[in-house]
Scaffold this motif. Sequence first.
Motif, mmCIF file in Angstrom:
data_model
loop_
_atom_site.group_PDB
_atom_site.id
_atom_site.type_symbol
_atom_site.label_atom_id
_atom_site.label_comp_id
_atom_site.label_asym_id
_atom_site.label_seq_id
_atom_site.Cartn_x
_atom_site.Cartn_y
_atom_site.Cartn_z
ATOM 1 N N PRO A 138 25.169 59.966 60.184
ATOM 2 C CA PRO A 138 25.531 59.529 58.834
ATOM 3 C C PRO A 138 24.280 59.214 58.014
ATOM 4 O O PRO A 138 23.335 58.619 58.530
ATOM 5 C CB PRO A 138 26.381 58.280 59.067
ATOM 6 N N TYR A 139 24.258 59.641 56.759
ATOM 7 C CA TYR A 139 23.170 59.267 55.858
ATOM 8 C C TYR A 139 23.680 58.475 54.665
ATOM 9 O O TYR A 139 22.892 57.878 53.929
ATOM 10 C CB TYR A 139 22.395 60.499 55.381
ATOM 11 N N CYS A 140 24.986 58.454 54.481
ATOM 12 C CA CYS A 140 25.593 57.679 53.402
ATOM 13 C C CYS A 140 26.816 56.986 53.967
ATOM 14 O O CYS A 140 27.705 57.630 54.535
ATOM 15 C CB CYS A 140 25.980 58.600 52.238
ATOM 16 N N GLY A 141 26.877 55.660 53.822
ATOM 17 C CA GLY A 141 27.947 54.888 54.439
ATOM 18 C C GLY A 141 29.226 54.799 53.639
ATOM 19 O O GLY A 141 30.294 54.552 54.198
ATOM 20 N N GLY A 142 29.143 54.971 52.314
ATOM 21 C CA GLY A 142 30.349 54.821 51.507
ATOM 22 C C GLY A 142 30.062 55.014 50.030
ATOM 23 O O GLY A 142 29.092 55.673 49.647
ATOM 24 N N LEU A 143 30.915 54.416 49.211
ATOM 25 C CA LEU A 143 30.798 54.522 47.761
ATOM 26 C C LEU A 143 30.714 53.142 47.141
ATOM 27 O O LEU A 143 31.417 52.216 47.549
ATOM 28 C CB LEU A 143 32.003 55.260 47.165
#
Length: 292
Positions: A138-143
């Motif tokens: 993962p490189y982005c956990g959420g928004l």
Amino acid sequence: MYDGVRTVIRCREIGPADLAAIADLLTRGFARRSRDYWMDGLQRASVRQVPDGFPRFGYMLDNDGMPVGVLLLIYTERDDDGGTSIRCNLSSWYVEPAFRNYASMLTSVAQRHKRVTYVNISPAFSTWRTIEAQGFRPYCGGLFFSFPALSRPKSMRVEVVQQGAYAVDGLSDADVALLTRHAAYGCLSLVCRAGDGRGYPFVLQPMRKRGIPLPAMRLIYCPDVADFVACAGAIGRFLLRRGRILLALDANGRMKDLIGFYRGQRGRKYFKGPQCPRIADLSDTELVIYGP
């Protein structure tokens, strides 16, 4: 009972002659998407620039000339600080139930290039463990859902860049090309201009509702998240006049410089390969080629 006929399944590149059948297959596999949605996206994919030596549309499982499985791929050549790199967005994947035993053929062929950075920007929660088992991280956990109109106002103006623009003051040719290209995809391409004339490029896109209580836009592209923080007030008031209140951007937690809330159960994104993707750059991905 064996009747002497052997079914031969092969994995091959999707060609222009396959598009109608591919759209039919994807329509069966994704009940929420219309056939027109897939045909429109495939048409956009058919005319975009693709790095030499890579497939334009992706791969299919061929059963006697007909697709029974598909994995759409979006290859893009990118100019980064370290030189030119290749990114591949692993997009929509579907295999007919009777042929699921052959599904691994698609993923193994699609991910065979060691110098390519592969990204999965829309993984369903149920697939996270499978994706990680394939070597993705993962490189982005959420928004982070921001209320940009509540940010401190600054002396800036916002300009809309149309798809036919050839030059924009203060922007490089590459930035102008990106803005006009995404305007042609139906995105909102903007330049936020500071008092000294400096321009900050942005690409936004309306978000699908799906549990979002207020009208929202998604940040598709900006050179740096700090640019959005600096321009948030001006962009927020520009959007507010157009009935949009929220603006969602990729994040790995709360953002102290913006007013809003973080959601980690939606927006997670993965990569596999030599370069970790940059937050706030979803340009030339499935979100804009095929749509949100």
